[in-house]
Design a protein around this motif. Structure first.
Motif, PDB file in Angstrom:
ATOM      1  N   PHE A 171       0.814  -1.210   0.000  1.00 33.61           N
ATOM      2  CA  PHE A 171       0.000   0.000   0.000  1.00 33.61           C
ATOM      3  C   PHE A 171       0.852   1.267   0.000  1.00 33.61           C
ATOM      4  O   PHE A 171       1.995   1.255   0.451  1.00 33.61           O
ATOM      5  CB  PHE A 171      -0.893   0.021   1.247  1.00 33.61           C
ATOM      6  CG  PHE A 171      -1.833  -1.147   1.338  1.00 33.61           C
ATOM      7  CD1 PHE A 171      -3.111  -1.072   0.820  1.00 33.61           C
ATOM      8  CD2 PHE A 171      -1.426  -2.335   1.945  1.00 33.61           C
ATOM      9  CE1 PHE A 171      -3.977  -2.143   0.904  1.00 33.61           C
ATOM     10  CE2 PHE A 171      -2.288  -3.413   2.037  1.00 33.61           C
ATOM     11  CZ  PHE A 171      -3.565  -3.321   1.507  1.00 33.61           C
ATOM     12  N   GLN A 172       0.220   2.348  -0.430  1.00 28.51           N
ATOM     13  CA  GLN A 172       0.891   3.650  -0.420  1.00 28.51           C
ATOM     14  C   GLN A 172       1.359   4.008   0.997  1.00 28.51           C
ATOM     15  O   GLN A 172       2.465   4.489   1.181  1.00 28.51           O
ATOM     16  CB  GLN A 172      -0.093   4.701  -0.939  1.00 28.51           C
ATOM     17  CG  GLN A 172       0.504   6.075  -1.068  1.00 28.51           C
ATOM     18  CD  GLN A 172      -0.485   7.055  -1.692  1.00 28.51           C
ATOM     19  OE1 GLN A 172      -1.582   6.697  -2.107  1.00 28.51           O
ATOM     20  NE2 GLN A 172      -0.079   8.299  -1.780  1.00 28.51           N
ATOM     21  N   GLN A 173       0.477   3.780   1.989  1.00 29.87           N
ATOM     22  CA  GLN A 173       0.798   4.161   3.383  1.00 29.87           C
ATOM     23  C   GLN A 173       1.392   2.995   4.171  1.00 29.87           C
ATOM     24  O   GLN A 173       1.303   2.971   5.397  1.00 29.87           O
ATOM     25  CB  GLN A 173      -0.463   4.685   4.083  1.00 29.87           C
ATOM     26  CG  GLN A 173      -1.082   5.910   3.444  1.00 29.87           C
ATOM     27  CD  GLN A 173      -0.177   7.132   3.505  1.00 29.87           C
ATOM     28  OE1 GLN A 173       0.737   7.205   4.321  1.00 29.87           O
ATOM     29  NE2 GLN A 173      -0.419   8.079   2.629  1.00 29.87           N
ATOM     30  N   PHE A 174       1.940   1.998   3.507  1.00 33.65           N
ATOM     31  CA  PHE A 174       2.595   0.818   4.099  1.00 33.65           C
ATOM     32  C   PHE A 174       1.611  -0.088   4.860  1.00 33.65           C
ATOM     33  O   PHE A 174       1.604  -1.291   4.655  1.00 33.65           O
ATOM     34  CB  PHE A 174       3.765   1.185   5.032  1.00 33.65           C
ATOM     35  CG  PHE A 174       4.502   2.445   4.660  1.00 33.65           C
ATOM     36  CD1 PHE A 174       4.882   2.685   3.344  1.00 33.65           C
ATOM     37  CD2 PHE A 174       4.796   3.408   5.614  1.00 33.65           C
ATOM     38  CE1 PHE A 174       5.547   3.846   2.992  1.00 33.65           C
ATOM     39  CE2 PHE A 174       5.460   4.574   5.271  1.00 33.65           C
ATOM     40  CZ  PHE A 174       5.831   4.795   3.958  1.00 33.65           C
ATOM     41  N   ASN A 175       0.827   0.545   5.785  1.00 34.87           N
ATOM     42  CA  ASN A 175      -0.159  -0.216   6.567  1.00 34.87           C
ATOM     43  C   ASN A 175       0.444  -1.407   7.297  1.00 34.87           C
ATOM     44  O   ASN A 175      -0.169  -2.469   7.366  1.00 34.87           O
ATOM     45  CB  ASN A 175      -1.322  -0.690   5.688  1.00 34.87           C
ATOM     46  CG  ASN A 175      -2.097   0.462   5.096  1.00 34.87           C
ATOM     47  OD1 ASN A 175      -1.937   1.604   5.528  1.00 34.87           O
ATOM     48  ND2 ASN A 175      -2.928   0.189   4.121  1.00 34.87           N
ATOM     49  N   LEU A 176       1.645  -1.233   7.846  1.00 34.40           N
ATOM     50  CA  LEU A 176       2.182  -2.287   8.717  1.00 34.40           C
ATOM     51  C   LEU A 176       1.356  -2.313   9.993  1.00 34.40           C
ATOM     52  O   LEU A 176       0.701  -1.329  10.332  1.00 34.40           O
ATOM     53  CB  LEU A 176       3.651  -2.000   9.044  1.00 34.40           C
ATOM     54  CG  LEU A 176       4.630  -2.148   7.878  1.00 34.40           C
ATOM     55  CD1 LEU A 176       6.044  -1.844   8.341  1.00 34.40           C
ATOM     56  CD2 LEU A 176       4.567  -3.536   7.261  1.00 34.40           C
ATOM     57  N   PHE A 177       1.392  -3.454  10.696  1.00 31.94           N
ATOM     58  CA  PHE A 177       0.680  -3.563  11.970  1.00 31.94           C
ATOM     59  C   PHE A 177       1.564  -2.950  13.046  1.00 31.94           C
ATOM     60  O   PHE A 177       2.628  -3.498  13.352  1.00 31.94           O
ATOM     61  CB  PHE A 177       0.349  -5.029  12.270  1.00 31.94           C
ATOM     62  CG  PHE A 177      -0.412  -5.708  11.151  1.00 31.94           C
ATOM     63  CD1 PHE A 177      -1.512  -5.069  10.566  1.00 31.94           C
ATOM     64  CD2 PHE A 177      -0.037  -6.947  10.676  1.00 31.94           C
ATOM     65  CE1 PHE A 177      -2.220  -5.680   9.532  1.00 31.94           C
ATOM     66  CE2 PHE A 177      -0.734  -7.565   9.641  1.00 31.94           C
ATOM     67  CZ  PHE A 177      -1.828  -6.919   9.073  1.00 31.94           C
ATOM     68  N   PRO A 178       1.156  -1.816  13.633  1.00 40.39           N
ATOM     69  CA  PRO A 178       2.070  -1.056  14.505  1.00 40.39           C
ATOM     70  C   PRO A 178       2.375  -1.746  15.830  1.00 40.39           C
ATOM     71  O   PRO A 178       3.356  -1.411  16.469  1.00 40.39           O
ATOM     72  CB  PRO A 178       1.314   0.259  14.755  1.00 40.39           C
ATOM     73  CG  PRO A 178      -0.110  -0.060  14.493  1.00 40.39           C
ATOM     74  CD  PRO A 178      -0.131  -1.149  13.464  1.00 40.39           C
ATOM     75  N   HIS A 179       1.532  -2.727  16.221  1.00 43.92           N
ATOM     76  CA  HIS A 179       1.760  -3.394  17.501  1.00 43.92           C
ATOM     77  C   HIS A 179       2.618  -4.647  17.337  1.00 43.92           C
ATOM     78  O   HIS A 179       2.777  -5.416  18.270  1.00 43.92           O
ATOM     79  CB  HIS A 179       0.430  -3.749  18.164  1.00 43.92           C
ATOM     80  CG  HIS A 179      -0.468  -4.602  17.301  1.00 43.92           C
ATOM     81  ND1 HIS A 179      -0.858  -4.218  16.034  1.00 43.92           N
ATOM     82  CD2 HIS A 179      -1.046  -5.800  17.507  1.00 43.92           C
ATOM     83  CE1 HIS A 179      -1.637  -5.151  15.522  1.00 43.92           C
ATOM     84  NE2 HIS A 179      -1.759  -6.128  16.394  1.00 43.92           N
ATOM     85  N   MET A 180       3.163  -4.844  16.129  1.00 46.82           N
ATOM     86  CA  MET A 180       4.015  -6.009  15.896  1.00 46.82           C
ATOM     87  C   MET A 180       5.365  -5.543  15.352  1.00 46.82           C
ATOM     88  O   MET A 180       5.448  -4.539  14.654  1.00 46.82           O
ATOM     89  CB  MET A 180       3.382  -6.938  14.845  1.00 46.82           C
ATOM     90  CG  MET A 180       2.036  -7.486  15.234  1.00 46.82           C
ATOM     91  SD  MET A 180       1.417  -8.554  13.924  1.00 46.82           S
ATOM     92  CE  MET A 180      -0.285  -8.740  14.442  1.00 46.82           C
TER      93      MET A 180
END
Lengths: 270, 218
Positions: free
Chosen positions: A100-109
Protein backbone atom coordinates in the motif's frame (compact mmCIF):
# COMPACT_ATOMS: atom_id res chain seq x y z
CA UNK A 1 1.44 -26.34 -27.63
CA UNK A 2 -1.66 -24.55 -26.40
CA UNK A 3 -1.09 -21.20 -24.77
CA UNK A 4 -1.70 -21.45 -21.02
CA UNK A 5 -4.50 -19.45 -19.41
CA UNK A 6 -3.57 -16.01 -18.12
CA UNK A 7 -2.75 -15.86 -14.43
CA UNK A 8 -5.07 -12.93 -13.88
CA UNK A 9 -8.12 -12.38 -16.02
CA UNK A 10 -10.54 -9.49 -15.67
CA UNK A 11 -13.64 -9.37 -17.85
CA UNK A 12 -16.22 -6.61 -18.20
CA UNK A 13 -15.34 -5.20 -14.78
CA UNK A 14 -17.55 -2.42 -13.50
CA UNK A 15 -17.31 -0.59 -10.17
CA UNK A 16 -19.71 1.93 -8.69
CA UNK A 17 -19.23 4.22 -5.71
CA UNK A 18 -22.81 5.19 -5.00
CA UNK A 19 -24.16 6.65 -8.24
CA UNK A 20 -20.74 7.30 -9.75
CA UNK A 21 -19.35 4.62 -12.03
CA UNK A 22 -15.58 4.50 -11.53
CA UNK A 23 -14.80 1.53 -13.78
CA UNK A 24 -16.86 1.19 -16.92
CA UNK A 25 -16.15 -2.23 -18.30
CA UNK A 26 -12.45 -3.17 -18.00
CA UNK A 27 -10.97 -6.24 -19.73
CA UNK A 28 -7.44 -7.17 -18.77
CA UNK A 29 -5.33 -10.31 -18.86
CA UNK A 30 -1.98 -10.66 -17.13
CA UNK A 31 0.30 -13.59 -17.95
CA UNK A 32 2.38 -15.40 -15.36
CA UNK A 33 5.62 -13.52 -14.73
CA UNK A 34 4.40 -10.38 -16.42
CA UNK A 35 4.92 -6.94 -14.88
CA UNK A 36 2.05 -4.60 -15.71
CA UNK A 37 2.05 -0.93 -14.74
CA UNK A 38 -1.20 1.00 -14.53
CA UNK A 39 -0.95 4.73 -15.15
CA UNK A 40 -3.51 7.47 -15.49
CA UNK A 41 -4.59 10.79 -14.02
CA UNK A 42 -6.01 10.81 -10.51
CA UNK A 43 -9.64 9.72 -10.70
CA UNK A 44 -8.99 7.57 -13.75
CA UNK A 45 -9.76 4.44 -11.73
CA UNK A 46 -6.30 2.87 -11.57
CA UNK A 47 -6.21 2.39 -7.80
CA UNK A 48 -9.85 1.26 -7.83
CA UNK A 49 -9.01 -1.34 -10.47
CA UNK A 50 -6.09 -2.64 -8.41
CA UNK A 51 -8.26 -2.85 -5.27
CA UNK A 52 -10.88 -4.80 -7.21
CA UNK A 53 -8.39 -7.57 -8.00
CA UNK A 54 -8.36 -8.75 -4.35
CA UNK A 55 -11.85 -7.36 -3.70
CA UNK A 56 -10.88 -4.58 -1.30
CA UNK A 57 -13.36 -2.81 -3.57
CA UNK A 58 -16.39 -4.92 -4.46
CA UNK A 59 -17.18 -4.60 -8.17
CA UNK A 60 -20.72 -4.11 -9.44
CA UNK A 61 -20.38 -6.35 -12.48
CA UNK A 62 -17.96 -8.56 -14.40
CA UNK A 63 -15.73 -11.48 -13.57
CA UNK A 64 -12.23 -11.84 -12.11
CA UNK A 65 -10.19 -15.05 -12.06
CA UNK A 66 -6.79 -15.61 -10.49
CA UNK A 67 -4.90 -18.77 -11.40
CA UNK A 68 -7.98 -19.99 -13.28
CA UNK A 69 -10.23 -19.70 -10.22
CA UNK A 70 -12.94 -17.06 -9.90
CA UNK A 71 -12.63 -14.64 -6.97
CA UNK A 72 -15.51 -12.52 -8.29
CA UNK A 73 -18.54 -13.42 -10.32
CA UNK A 74 -21.63 -11.24 -10.38
CA UNK A 75 -24.56 -12.73 -8.52
CA UNK A 76 -27.21 -10.09 -7.80
CA UNK A 77 -28.89 -12.36 -5.25
CA UNK A 78 -25.78 -12.51 -3.03
CA UNK A 79 -25.56 -9.97 -0.18
CA UNK A 80 -22.43 -8.27 -1.56
CA UNK A 81 -23.25 -9.12 -5.19
CA UNK A 82 -20.47 -11.72 -5.37
CA UNK A 83 -21.43 -15.27 -6.25
CA UNK A 84 -18.11 -16.61 -4.94
CA UNK A 85 -18.36 -17.74 -1.28
CA UNK A 86 -16.44 -15.68 1.30
CA UNK A 87 -14.25 -18.64 2.20
CA UNK A 88 -13.01 -18.97 -1.37
CA UNK A 89 -12.49 -15.21 -1.57
CA UNK A 90 -10.28 -15.27 1.52
CA UNK A 91 -8.29 -18.23 0.22
CA UNK A 92 -7.61 -16.55 -3.14
CA UNK A 93 -6.87 -13.26 -1.39
CA UNK A 94 -4.19 -15.05 0.61
CA UNK A 95 -2.58 -15.96 -2.75
CA UNK A 96 -2.30 -12.30 -3.74
CA UNK A 97 0.09 -9.91 -2.04
CA UNK A 98 -0.65 -6.24 -1.69
CA UNK A 99 1.61 -3.30 -0.93
CA UNK A 100 0.00 0.00 0.00
CA UNK A 101 0.89 3.65 -0.42
CA UNK A 102 0.80 4.16 3.38
CA UNK A 103 2.60 0.82 4.10
CA UNK A 104 -0.16 -0.22 6.57
CA UNK A 105 2.18 -2.29 8.72
CA UNK A 106 0.68 -3.56 11.97
CA UNK A 107 2.07 -1.06 14.50
CA UNK A 108 1.76 -3.39 17.50
CA UNK A 109 4.01 -6.01 15.90
CA UNK A 110 7.74 -5.99 15.13
CA UNK A 111 9.00 -6.18 11.54
CA UNK A 112 9.47 -9.93 11.95
CA UNK A 113 6.01 -10.42 13.47
CA UNK A 114 4.47 -8.40 10.64
CA UNK A 115 6.02 -10.73 8.08
CA UNK A 116 5.03 -13.86 10.04
CA UNK A 117 1.45 -12.77 10.71
CA UNK A 118 -0.07 -13.86 7.38
CA UNK A 119 1.40 -17.38 7.20
CA UNK A 120 0.81 -18.11 10.90
CA UNK A 121 -2.72 -16.73 11.25
CA UNK A 122 -4.16 -17.35 7.80
CA UNK A 123 -2.29 -20.40 6.56
CA UNK A 124 -1.74 -21.92 10.04
CA UNK A 125 1.86 -22.44 8.97
CA UNK A 126 4.48 -23.88 11.30
CA UNK A 127 5.87 -21.17 13.56
CA UNK A 128 9.53 -22.17 13.38
CA UNK A 129 9.67 -22.59 9.60
CA UNK A 130 7.75 -19.35 9.09
CA UNK A 131 10.14 -17.49 11.35
CA UNK A 132 13.15 -18.77 9.42
CA UNK A 133 11.62 -17.81 6.11
CA UNK A 134 10.55 -14.40 7.37
CA UNK A 135 14.12 -13.71 8.53
CA UNK A 136 15.35 -14.73 5.06
CA UNK A 137 12.86 -12.43 3.34
CA UNK A 138 13.79 -9.51 5.58
CA UNK A 139 17.49 -9.98 4.95
CA UNK A 140 16.83 -10.13 1.20
CA UNK A 141 15.26 -6.70 1.70
CA UNK A 142 18.42 -5.58 3.51
CA UNK A 143 16.64 -5.37 6.84
CA UNK A 144 18.44 -8.00 8.92
CA UNK A 145 19.37 -5.41 11.54
CA UNK A 146 15.80 -4.23 11.93
CA UNK A 147 13.82 -7.45 12.36
CA UNK A 148 13.05 -6.75 16.04
CA UNK A 149 12.02 -3.14 15.53
CA UNK A 150 8.50 -1.76 15.53
CA UNK A 151 7.24 0.11 12.46
CA UNK A 152 7.46 3.49 14.21
CA UNK A 153 11.20 2.91 14.68
CA UNK A 154 11.75 2.46 10.93
CA UNK A 155 12.01 4.95 8.07
CA UNK A 156 9.33 5.02 5.40
CA UNK A 157 11.54 3.15 2.97
CA UNK A 158 12.31 0.47 5.54
CA UNK A 159 8.63 0.15 6.43
CA UNK A 160 7.70 -0.29 2.80
CA UNK A 161 10.33 -3.00 2.36
CA UNK A 162 8.91 -4.80 5.42
CA UNK A 163 5.50 -4.50 3.75
CA UNK A 164 6.87 -6.10 0.58
CA UNK A 165 8.39 -8.92 2.65
CA UNK A 166 5.04 -9.36 4.46
CA UNK A 167 3.27 -9.77 1.12
CA UNK A 168 5.95 -12.15 -0.23
CA UNK A 169 5.69 -14.37 2.86
CA UNK A 170 2.31 -15.58 1.61
CA UNK A 171 3.92 -16.94 -1.59
CA UNK A 172 1.48 -14.98 -3.70
CA UNK A 173 0.74 -15.79 -7.32
CA UNK A 174 0.54 -12.09 -8.05
CA UNK A 175 1.70 -8.96 -6.23
CA UNK A 176 -0.35 -5.76 -6.30
CA UNK A 177 1.36 -2.42 -5.63
CA UNK A 178 -0.71 0.69 -4.94
CA UNK A 179 1.52 3.74 -5.47
CA UNK A 180 4.22 2.15 -3.31
CA UNK A 181 6.60 5.12 -3.45
CA UNK A 182 4.16 8.05 -3.35
CA UNK A 183 4.33 8.53 0.42
CA UNK A 184 8.12 8.33 0.61
CA UNK A 185 10.68 11.08 0.95
CA UNK A 186 12.51 11.41 -2.39
CA UNK A 187 15.77 9.98 -1.05
CA UNK A 188 13.96 6.79 0.06
CA UNK A 189 12.17 6.08 -3.23
CA UNK A 190 15.20 4.36 -4.77
CA UNK A 191 15.56 1.60 -2.18
CA UNK A 192 11.91 0.57 -2.57
CA UNK A 193 12.13 0.62 -6.37
CA UNK A 194 15.23 -1.52 -6.21
CA UNK A 195 13.43 -4.08 -4.03
CA UNK A 196 10.62 -4.18 -6.59
CA UNK A 197 12.98 -4.61 -9.53
CA UNK A 198 14.70 -7.47 -7.68
CA UNK A 199 11.32 -9.06 -7.10
CA UNK A 200 10.36 -8.70 -10.77
CA UNK A 201 13.60 -10.46 -11.74
CA UNK A 202 12.57 -13.51 -9.70
CA UNK A 203 9.68 -13.92 -12.16
CA UNK A 204 6.97 -12.58 -9.85
CA UNK A 205 3.79 -11.49 -11.58
CA UNK A 206 3.20 -7.86 -10.64
CA UNK A 207 0.52 -5.23 -11.16
CA UNK A 208 1.76 -1.77 -10.18
CA UNK A 209 -0.03 1.54 -9.90
CA UNK A 210 2.49 4.37 -10.00
CA UNK A 211 3.03 7.99 -10.99
CA UNK A 212 6.74 7.39 -11.56
CA UNK A 213 6.82 7.10 -15.34
CA UNK A 214 10.59 6.61 -15.41
CA UNK A 215 10.21 3.65 -13.08
CA UNK A 216 7.32 2.32 -15.18
CA UNK A 217 9.58 2.48 -18.21
CA UNK A 218 12.27 0.49 -16.38
CA UNK A 219 10.22 -2.24 -14.79
CA UNK A 220 7.15 -2.79 -16.97
CA UNK A 221 6.57 -5.42 -19.62
CA UNK A 222 3.33 -3.64 -20.37
CA UNK A 223 1.98 -0.22 -19.55
CA UNK A 224 -1.76 0.37 -19.37
CA UNK A 225 -3.23 3.85 -19.52
CA UNK A 226 -6.57 4.20 -17.80
CA UNK A 227 -8.83 7.09 -18.64
CA UNK A 228 -12.28 7.78 -17.19
CA UNK A 229 -12.71 4.23 -16.03
CA UNK A 230 -11.68 2.40 -19.20
CA UNK A 231 -8.41 1.14 -20.67
CA UNK A 232 -7.42 3.75 -23.23
CA UNK A 233 -4.05 2.32 -24.22
CA UNK A 234 -2.23 -0.95 -23.58
CA UNK A 235 1.20 -1.89 -24.88
CA UNK A 236 4.94 -2.17 -24.25
CA UNK A 237 6.40 0.82 -22.35
CA UNK A 238 8.31 2.06 -25.40
CA UNK A 239 5.11 2.43 -27.38
CA UNK A 240 2.81 3.71 -24.67
CA UNK A 241 5.24 6.13 -23.05
CA UNK A 242 7.32 7.24 -26.05
CA UNK A 243 4.82 7.11 -28.92
CA UNK A 244 1.43 7.74 -27.33
CA UNK A 245 -1.52 7.97 -29.73
CA UNK A 246 -4.44 8.67 -27.40
CA UNK A 247 -4.76 12.47 -27.02
CA UNK A 248 -5.16 12.39 -23.27
CA UNK A 249 -2.22 10.02 -22.87
CA UNK A 250 -0.20 12.41 -25.05
CA UNK A 251 -0.85 15.28 -22.67
CA UNK A 252 -0.35 13.01 -19.61
CA UNK A 253 3.02 11.75 -20.84
CA UNK A 254 3.82 15.18 -22.27
CA UNK A 255 3.71 16.74 -18.83
CA UNK A 256 6.23 14.14 -17.70
CA UNK A 257 8.51 14.93 -20.65
CA UNK A 258 8.14 18.66 -20.03
CA UNK A 259 9.26 18.24 -16.44
CA UNK A 260 12.18 16.18 -17.65
CA UNK A 261 13.03 18.85 -20.25
CA UNK A 262 12.79 21.63 -17.68
CA UNK A 263 15.16 19.77 -15.40
CA UNK A 264 17.65 18.83 -18.10
CA UNK A 265 19.75 22.02 -17.97
CA UNK A 266 20.08 21.67 -14.21
CA UNK A 267 20.99 18.01 -14.40
CA UNK A 268 23.49 18.49 -17.20
CA UNK A 269 24.92 21.62 -15.56
CA UNK A 270 25.48 19.66 -12.34
CA UNK B 1 -15.31 19.17 67.93
CA UNK B 2 -14.47 16.33 65.57
CA UNK B 3 -15.20 13.21 67.59
CA UNK B 4 -13.44 10.23 66.06
CA UNK B 5 -15.09 7.84 68.53
CA UNK B 6 -18.35 8.17 66.57
CA UNK B 7 -16.59 6.49 63.68
CA UNK B 8 -14.74 3.91 65.72
CA UNK B 9 -17.79 2.79 67.68
CA UNK B 10 -19.72 2.26 64.45
CA UNK B 11 -16.83 0.97 62.39
CA UNK B 12 -18.52 -2.41 61.57
CA UNK B 13 -21.31 -0.51 59.81
CA UNK B 14 -18.82 1.55 57.78
CA UNK B 15 -16.85 -1.55 56.96
CA UNK B 16 -19.93 -3.46 55.80
CA UNK B 17 -20.99 -0.48 53.74
CA UNK B 18 -17.57 -0.32 52.10
CA UNK B 19 -17.73 -4.03 51.22
CA UNK B 20 -21.17 -3.57 49.68
CA UNK B 21 -19.89 -0.60 47.67
CA UNK B 22 -16.91 -2.63 46.42
CA UNK B 23 -19.11 -5.63 45.64
CA UNK B 24 -21.56 -3.63 43.51
CA UNK B 25 -18.68 -1.76 41.84
CA UNK B 26 -17.00 -5.00 40.83
CA UNK B 27 -20.05 -6.85 39.52
CA UNK B 28 -21.47 -3.82 37.71
CA UNK B 29 -18.13 -3.01 36.06
CA UNK B 30 -17.85 -6.66 34.97
CA UNK B 31 -21.39 -6.86 33.64
CA UNK B 32 -21.09 -3.35 32.16
CA UNK B 33 -18.00 -4.38 30.20
CA UNK B 34 -19.82 -7.41 28.79
CA UNK B 35 -22.82 -5.26 27.81
CA UNK B 36 -20.48 -2.61 26.40
CA UNK B 37 -18.58 -5.17 24.35
CA UNK B 38 -21.80 -6.52 22.85
CA UNK B 39 -23.46 -3.14 22.25
CA UNK B 40 -20.21 -1.66 20.94
CA UNK B 41 -19.40 -4.50 18.56
CA UNK B 42 -22.89 -4.92 17.11
CA UNK B 43 -22.64 -1.33 15.91
CA UNK B 44 -19.53 -2.27 13.93
CA UNK B 45 -20.88 -5.28 12.05
CA UNK B 46 -22.25 -3.15 9.24
CA UNK B 47 -25.81 -4.36 9.80
CA UNK B 48 -28.22 -1.45 9.82
CA UNK B 49 -30.67 -3.02 12.26
CA UNK B 50 -27.97 -3.92 14.78
CA UNK B 51 -26.42 -0.47 14.53
CA UNK B 52 -29.78 1.16 15.27
CA UNK B 53 -30.41 -1.20 18.20
CA UNK B 54 -26.99 -0.30 19.62
CA UNK B 55 -27.50 3.44 19.10
CA UNK B 56 -30.94 3.40 20.76
CA UNK B 57 -29.54 1.52 23.76
CA UNK B 58 -26.65 3.92 24.17
CA UNK B 59 -28.78 7.03 23.82
CA UNK B 60 -31.39 5.80 26.32
CA UNK B 61 -28.94 4.90 29.06
CA UNK B 62 -26.55 7.79 28.51
CA UNK B 63 -29.26 10.41 28.61
CA UNK B 64 -31.38 9.30 31.56
CA UNK B 65 -29.73 10.16 34.89
CA UNK B 66 -28.54 7.08 36.75
CA UNK B 67 -30.64 8.03 39.80
CA UNK B 68 -33.76 8.08 37.64
CA UNK B 69 -32.84 4.70 36.13
CA UNK B 70 -32.40 3.17 39.59
CA UNK B 71 -35.65 4.59 40.92
CA UNK B 72 -37.48 3.52 37.77
CA UNK B 73 -36.24 -0.07 37.91
CA UNK B 74 -36.96 -0.38 41.63
CA UNK B 75 -40.30 1.43 41.88
CA UNK B 76 -41.79 1.76 38.37
CA UNK B 77 -40.71 -1.38 36.51
CA UNK B 78 -42.37 -3.81 38.99
CA UNK B 79 -45.70 -2.07 38.36
CA UNK B 80 -45.29 -2.31 34.56
CA UNK B 81 -44.09 -5.89 34.61
CA UNK B 82 -46.15 -7.11 37.52
CA UNK B 83 -43.18 -8.77 39.21
CA UNK B 84 -41.13 -7.96 42.26
CA UNK B 85 -37.61 -6.58 41.83
CA UNK B 86 -35.23 -6.98 44.74
CA UNK B 87 -32.85 -4.22 45.83
CA UNK B 88 -29.96 -6.31 44.63
CA UNK B 89 -31.32 -6.75 41.11
CA UNK B 90 -32.42 -3.14 40.84
CA UNK B 91 -29.02 -1.85 41.90
CA UNK B 92 -27.04 -4.36 39.88
CA UNK B 93 -29.13 -3.98 36.72
CA UNK B 94 -29.32 -0.18 36.89
CA UNK B 95 -25.59 0.29 37.40
CA UNK B 96 -24.62 -2.30 34.77
CA UNK B 97 -27.01 -1.07 32.08
CA UNK B 98 -25.83 2.50 32.65
CA UNK B 99 -22.13 1.60 32.61
CA UNK B 100 -22.66 -0.61 29.54
CA UNK B 101 -23.77 2.39 27.50
CA UNK B 102 -20.61 4.33 28.32
CA UNK B 103 -18.30 1.34 27.82
CA UNK B 104 -19.98 0.65 24.47
CA UNK B 105 -19.16 4.16 23.29
CA UNK B 106 -15.53 3.82 24.41
CA UNK B 107 -15.25 0.52 22.56
CA UNK B 108 -16.89 1.73 19.39
CA UNK B 109 -14.80 4.89 19.28
CA UNK B 110 -11.65 2.87 20.00
CA UNK B 111 -12.23 0.45 17.14
CA UNK B 112 -13.27 3.20 14.74
CA UNK B 113 -10.15 5.21 15.57
CA UNK B 114 -8.00 2.46 14.02
CA UNK B 115 -6.81 3.46 10.57
CA UNK B 116 -8.78 2.03 7.64
CA UNK B 117 -5.49 0.82 6.16
CA UNK B 118 -5.18 -1.77 8.95
CA UNK B 119 -8.39 -3.40 7.75
CA UNK B 120 -7.16 -3.22 4.15
CA UNK B 121 -3.81 -4.82 4.98
CA UNK B 122 -5.27 -7.65 7.08
CA UNK B 123 -8.03 -8.31 4.54
CA UNK B 124 -5.48 -8.44 1.75
CA UNK B 125 -3.61 -11.16 3.65
CA UNK B 126 -6.80 -13.22 3.48
CA UNK B 127 -7.90 -12.81 7.10
CA UNK B 128 -11.52 -13.38 8.06
CA UNK B 129 -13.51 -10.76 9.99
CA UNK B 130 -12.80 -12.60 13.23
CA UNK B 131 -9.06 -12.87 12.57
CA UNK B 132 -8.85 -9.18 11.65
CA UNK B 133 -10.59 -8.16 14.87
CA UNK B 134 -8.65 -10.54 17.10
CA UNK B 135 -5.17 -10.14 15.64
CA UNK B 136 -5.07 -6.61 14.26
CA UNK B 137 -7.91 -4.25 15.21
CA UNK B 138 -8.76 -5.05 18.85
CA UNK B 139 -5.17 -5.29 20.16
CA UNK B 140 -4.55 -1.77 18.86
CA UNK B 141 -7.95 -0.47 19.92
CA UNK B 142 -7.70 -1.87 23.46
CA UNK B 143 -4.48 0.03 24.08
CA UNK B 144 -6.24 3.24 23.16
CA UNK B 145 -9.25 2.29 25.28
CA UNK B 146 -7.40 1.62 28.54
CA UNK B 147 -7.35 5.23 29.81
CA UNK B 148 -11.04 5.98 29.08
CA UNK B 149 -12.09 2.56 30.42
CA UNK B 150 -10.18 3.19 33.65
CA UNK B 151 -11.70 6.66 33.94
CA UNK B 152 -15.21 5.37 33.39
CA UNK B 153 -14.70 2.63 35.97
CA UNK B 154 -13.66 5.19 38.60
CA UNK B 155 -16.83 7.15 37.86
CA UNK B 156 -18.74 3.87 38.18
CA UNK B 157 -17.39 3.25 41.70
CA UNK B 158 -18.53 6.72 42.75
CA UNK B 159 -21.93 6.21 41.11
CA UNK B 160 -22.69 3.25 43.38
CA UNK B 161 -23.52 5.79 46.12
CA UNK B 162 -26.76 6.52 44.25
CA UNK B 163 -27.99 3.07 45.26
CA UNK B 164 -28.48 4.37 48.79
CA UNK B 165 -31.62 6.03 47.38
CA UNK B 166 -33.15 2.59 46.78
CA UNK B 167 -31.96 1.50 50.25
CA UNK B 168 -29.11 -0.74 49.14
CA UNK B 169 -26.88 -0.75 52.26
CA UNK B 170 -23.76 0.69 50.62
CA UNK B 171 -21.21 2.93 52.33
CA UNK B 172 -23.29 6.08 51.95
CA UNK B 173 -26.48 4.37 53.15
CA UNK B 174 -24.73 3.04 56.26
CA UNK B 175 -23.28 6.48 56.90
CA UNK B 176 -26.74 8.07 56.72
CA UNK B 177 -27.93 5.45 59.14
CA UNK B 178 -25.09 6.11 61.60
CA UNK B 179 -25.71 9.82 61.27
CA UNK B 180 -29.41 9.35 62.01
CA UNK B 181 -28.88 7.91 65.47
CA UNK B 182 -25.59 9.62 66.49
CA UNK B 183 -26.56 13.10 65.21
CA UNK B 184 -22.94 13.55 64.08
CA UNK B 185 -23.20 14.24 60.30
CA UNK B 186 -19.88 16.13 60.31
CA UNK B 187 -17.78 13.14 61.40
CA UNK B 188 -19.82 10.62 59.48
CA UNK B 189 -19.88 12.27 56.05
CA UNK B 190 -16.29 13.42 56.35
CA UNK B 191 -15.38 9.78 56.90
CA UNK B 192 -17.30 8.73 53.79
CA UNK B 193 -15.39 11.29 51.73
CA UNK B 194 -12.05 10.16 53.20
CA UNK B 195 -12.82 6.51 52.49
CA UNK B 196 -13.59 7.26 48.82
CA UNK B 197 -10.39 9.30 48.57
CA UNK B 198 -8.31 6.48 50.01
CA UNK B 199 -9.96 4.05 47.61
CA UNK B 200 -9.88 6.11 44.43
CA UNK B 201 -6.74 8.26 44.54
CA UNK B 202 -4.48 5.22 44.01
CA UNK B 203 -6.75 4.01 41.21
CA UNK B 204 -6.60 7.42 39.54
CA UNK B 205 -2.81 7.31 39.72
CA UNK B 206 -2.86 3.83 38.25
CA UNK B 207 -5.05 4.92 35.35
CA UNK B 208 -2.74 7.85 34.65
CA UNK B 209 0.17 5.43 34.60
CA UNK B 210 -1.70 3.24 32.13
CA UNK B 211 -2.29 6.31 30.02
CA UNK B 212 1.41 7.04 29.65
CA UNK B 213 2.09 3.38 28.91
CA UNK B 214 -0.55 3.27 26.19
CA UNK B 215 0.84 6.53 24.77
CA UNK B 216 4.22 4.89 24.45
CA UNK B 217 3.04 1.83 22.56
CA UNK B 218 0.93 3.79 20.06
Amino acid sequence: MMKSDPLLKIEGLRLKFGQREVLKGVDLSVEKGEVVVLIGASGSGKTSLLRCINLLNMPSAGRITIGGEAIYELDPSARDGNGVPAKTVNRIRSQTGMVFQQFNLFPHMTALENVMEGPVTVKKADHGATRKEALDLLSQMGLEEHVGKYPRQLSGGQQQRVAIARACAMHPQVMLFDEPTSALDPELVGEVMKAMVDLARTGMTMVIVTHELGFAFEIADRVIFLDLGTIAEDGPPKEVLLRPTHPRLKSFVGRFHETADLLRPFLEGG
Amino acid sequence: MFDISVILQNWPLFWNGLLVTLFYSAISIGAGLVIGLIIGLIQLTGSRTLTVVGRVYVEIFRNIPLLVILLWIYYAFPIFAGLAVTKFWAGFAGLSLYAGAFYAEILRAGVQSIDRGQTDASTALGMTYGQRMRRVILPQAFRRMIPPLAGQSIIQIKNTTLMSMITVPDLLYQASYVSSFTYRPMEVYTMVGVMFLVLLVPLTFLSRKLETISERVK
